[in-house]
Design a protein around this motif. Structure first.
Motif, PDB file in Angstrom:
ATOM      1  N   ALA A   1     -31.202   0.651  21.014  1.00 31.96           N
ATOM      2  CA  ALA A   1     -29.768   1.387  21.600  1.00 31.96           C
ATOM      3  C   ALA A   1     -28.733   1.094  21.121  1.00 31.96           C
ATOM      4  CB  ALA A   1     -29.755   0.962  23.664  1.00 31.96           C
ATOM      5  N   ASP A   2     -28.600   0.271  20.307  1.00 31.35           N
ATOM      6  CA  ASP A   2     -27.453  -0.289  19.619  1.00 31.35           C
ATOM      7  C   ASP A   2     -27.323   0.219  18.273  1.00 31.35           C
ATOM      8  OD1 ASP A   2     -26.373  -1.446  22.001  1.00 31.35           O
ATOM      9  OD2 ASP A   2     -27.606  -3.671  21.699  1.00 31.35           O
ATOM     10  N   ASP A   3     -28.284   0.761  17.924  1.00 30.72           N
ATOM     11  CA  ASP A   3     -28.318   1.402  16.200  1.00 30.72           C
ATOM     12  C   ASP A   3     -27.933   2.765  16.340  1.00 30.72           C
ATOM     13  OD1 ASP A   3     -29.545   2.069  13.686  1.00 30.72           O
ATOM     14  OD2 ASP A   3     -30.536   0.367  13.481  1.00 30.72           O
ATOM     15  N   ILE A   4     -26.893   3.121  15.564  1.00 29.49           N
ATOM     16  CA  ILE A   4     -26.361   4.119  15.930  1.00 29.49           C
ATOM     17  C   ILE A   4     -27.238   5.444  14.552  1.00 29.49           C
ATOM     18  CG2 ILE A   4     -23.951   4.042  16.398  1.00 29.49           C
ATOM     19  CD1 ILE A   4     -23.074   4.405  13.934  1.00 29.49           C
ATOM     20  N   THR A   5     -28.197   4.794  13.845  1.00 33.93           N
ATOM     21  CA  THR A   5     -28.662   5.626  13.243  1.00 33.93           C
ATOM     22  C   THR A   5     -29.607   6.166  13.379  1.00 33.93           C
ATOM     23  OG1 THR A   5     -30.119   3.684  12.317  1.00 33.93           O
ATOM     24  CG2 THR A   5     -27.625   4.215  11.335  1.00 33.93           C
ATOM     25  N   TYR A   6     -30.809   6.273  15.077  1.00 40.31           N
ATOM     26  CA  TYR A   6     -31.324   6.663  15.341  1.00 40.31           C
ATOM     27  C   TYR A   6     -31.142   8.052  15.913  1.00 40.31           C
ATOM     28  CZ  TYR A   6     -34.505   2.017  14.311  1.00 40.31           C
ATOM     29  OH  TYR A   6     -35.135   1.857  13.391  1.00 40.31           O
ATOM     30  N   ASP A   7     -32.184   8.604  16.058  1.00 40.79           N
ATOM     31  CA  ASP A   7     -31.932   9.609  17.217  1.00 40.79           C
ATOM     32  C   ASP A   7     -30.752   9.549  18.154  1.00 40.79           C
ATOM     33  OD1 ASP A   7     -32.707  12.789  17.145  1.00 40.79           O
ATOM     34  OD2 ASP A   7     -32.930  12.684  18.399  1.00 40.79           O
ATOM     35  N   SER A   8     -30.810  10.860  18.104  1.00 37.62           N
ATOM     36  CA  SER A   8     -29.847  10.172  19.606  1.00 37.62           C
ATOM     37  C   SER A   8     -30.042  10.097  21.127  1.00 37.62           C
ATOM     38  CB  SER A   8     -28.718  11.727  19.936  1.00 37.62           C
ATOM     39  OG  SER A   8     -27.417  11.759  18.942  1.00 37.62           O
ATOM     40  N   ALA A   9     -31.607  11.089  20.606  1.00 37.75           N
ATOM     41  CA  ALA A   9     -31.438  11.362  22.110  1.00 37.75           C
ATOM     42  C   ALA A   9     -33.469   9.410  22.371  1.00 37.75           C
ATOM     43  CB  ALA A   9     -33.347  12.578  22.114  1.00 37.75           C
ATOM     44  N   ASP A  10     -33.294   9.532  21.452  1.00 38.03           N
ATOM     45  CA  ASP A  10     -34.339   7.762  21.673  1.00 38.03           C
ATOM     46  C   ASP A  10     -32.955   7.249  22.001  1.00 38.03           C
ATOM     47  OD1 ASP A  10     -36.424   9.380  20.021  1.00 38.03           O
ATOM     48  OD2 ASP A  10     -35.356   8.838  17.845  1.00 38.03           O
ATOM     49  N   ILE A  11     -31.518   7.382  21.425  1.00 34.56           N
ATOM     50  CA  ILE A  11     -30.968   5.727  21.927  1.00 34.56           C
ATOM     51  C   ILE A  11     -30.254   6.225  23.698  1.00 34.56           C
ATOM     52  CG2 ILE A  11     -28.162   5.697  21.797  1.00 34.56           C
ATOM     53  CD1 ILE A  11     -28.533   6.238  18.313  1.00 34.56           C
TER      54      ILE A  11
END
Length: 298
Positions: free
Chosen positions: A241-251
């Motif tokens: 949740a706190d890592d913006i490098t992942y896909d937005s849907a996953d976050i």
């Protein structure tokens, strides 16, 4: 006279069940209820009232049905039945039940392709090693994984489960074992085997170096949130949740689950923060709608 007695007995039993707020549907281990300070073991089919206090022993798992909802407990502790019923109802309203199912397309790459991102080091870009050895039946582990994923796409969860079980049994390298354990655990959750799902998904915890890290985190996080293991869920989900490098849907999925977890812990401020974030990350999605609805109730 005998007929009247039978009718009275049936009426008594029906009224007893009507008054009960939850029925024990499954127990693996020991589940107990307190009665006057004395603990009595509960078994499948036993009823508990909303004023009761229940206790789950170490290494146990239990499910109780309350109307159309299912209360799940995976961690040892003492619980108030009324709180369990209320919280489960709120969780069900968020539509978490379909969250794991909704990731099948993402796992197979039919809705998005794995992307290589960097956060504290490079992440692997291949889901499986193409040079894996074959098992006694002649298929490589990556071929079994591919076959199982195809079954998932078709909705044949039980067939997928058995294929992933084979991959797990014949895995040799660490990479093979890791991906087979994940898919085997993932499919276990889809066919209603939560105890096995927990064991497999926790056996090799979510690893940021794998391409299925987000799905692994969300699948395990959902199981933990739904079974009131909030602290553990937050520990896992925070990495996503706190890592913006992942896909937005996953976050967004991780933010929603974290909001629910903090709400369950009574930490309203943090619950508002993460539910608010989930409502904004990808507006208009089911997760955003669920987050907004839960936020309005806080």
């Amino acid at each position: 006279m005998k007929r009247l007695a039978i009718l009275l007995l049936l009426g008594f039993l029906l009224s007893a069940f009507a008054a009960a707020e939850a029925i024990v549907g499954f127990v693996d281990g020991v589940l107990e209820v307190s009665d006057g300070g004395v603990w009595y073991e509960l078994f499948i089919g036993d009823a508990v009232d909303d004023g009761d206090q229940i206790r789950l022993a170490d290494d146990s798992y239990a499910e109780l049905s309350s109307g159309s909802n299912t209360v799940k407990l995976s961690r040892a502790g003492t619980y108030e039945v009324a709180d369990l019923i209320e919280t489960t109802g709120r969780t069900a309203s968020a539509g978490l039940g379909g969250m794991v199912l909704g990731r099948i397309g993402r796992l197979s790459g039919t809705t998005d392709e794995p992307t290589e991102t960097v956060a504290g080091g490079a992440r692997a870009s291949e889901a499986v090693n193409q040079n894996t050895p074959t098992w006694a039946g002649g298929e490589a582990i990556d071929d079994l994984i591919e076959e199982g994923v195809e079954y998932l796409n078709q909705g044949d969860f039980m067939d997928a489960y058995y294929v992933f079980e084979e991959a797990y049994d014949y895995a040799i390298t660490d990479d093979e074992y890791s991906i087979a354990a994940f898919y085997y655990g993932y499919s276990s959750s889809l066919i209603g085997e939560p105890v096995q799902a927990f064991e497999l998904l926790e056996e090799i915890g979510p690893d940021p170096e794998t391409t299925f890290f987000a799905s692994h985190t969300i699948a395990l996080g959902q199981l933990l949130v739904e079974s009131f293991a909030y602290d553990e869920a937050i520990d896992y989900l925070g990495l996503l949740a706190d890592d913006i490098t992942y896909d937005s849907a996953d976050i967004q999925s991780a933010e929603l689950l974290m909001g629910i977890a903090y709400d369950g812990m009574g930490m309203v401020g943090l619950a508002r923060e993460y539910l608010g974030r989930a409502s904004r990350t990808l507006p208009g999605t089911p997760a955003a709608t669920a987050a907004s609805s839960l936020l309005a109730d806080l």
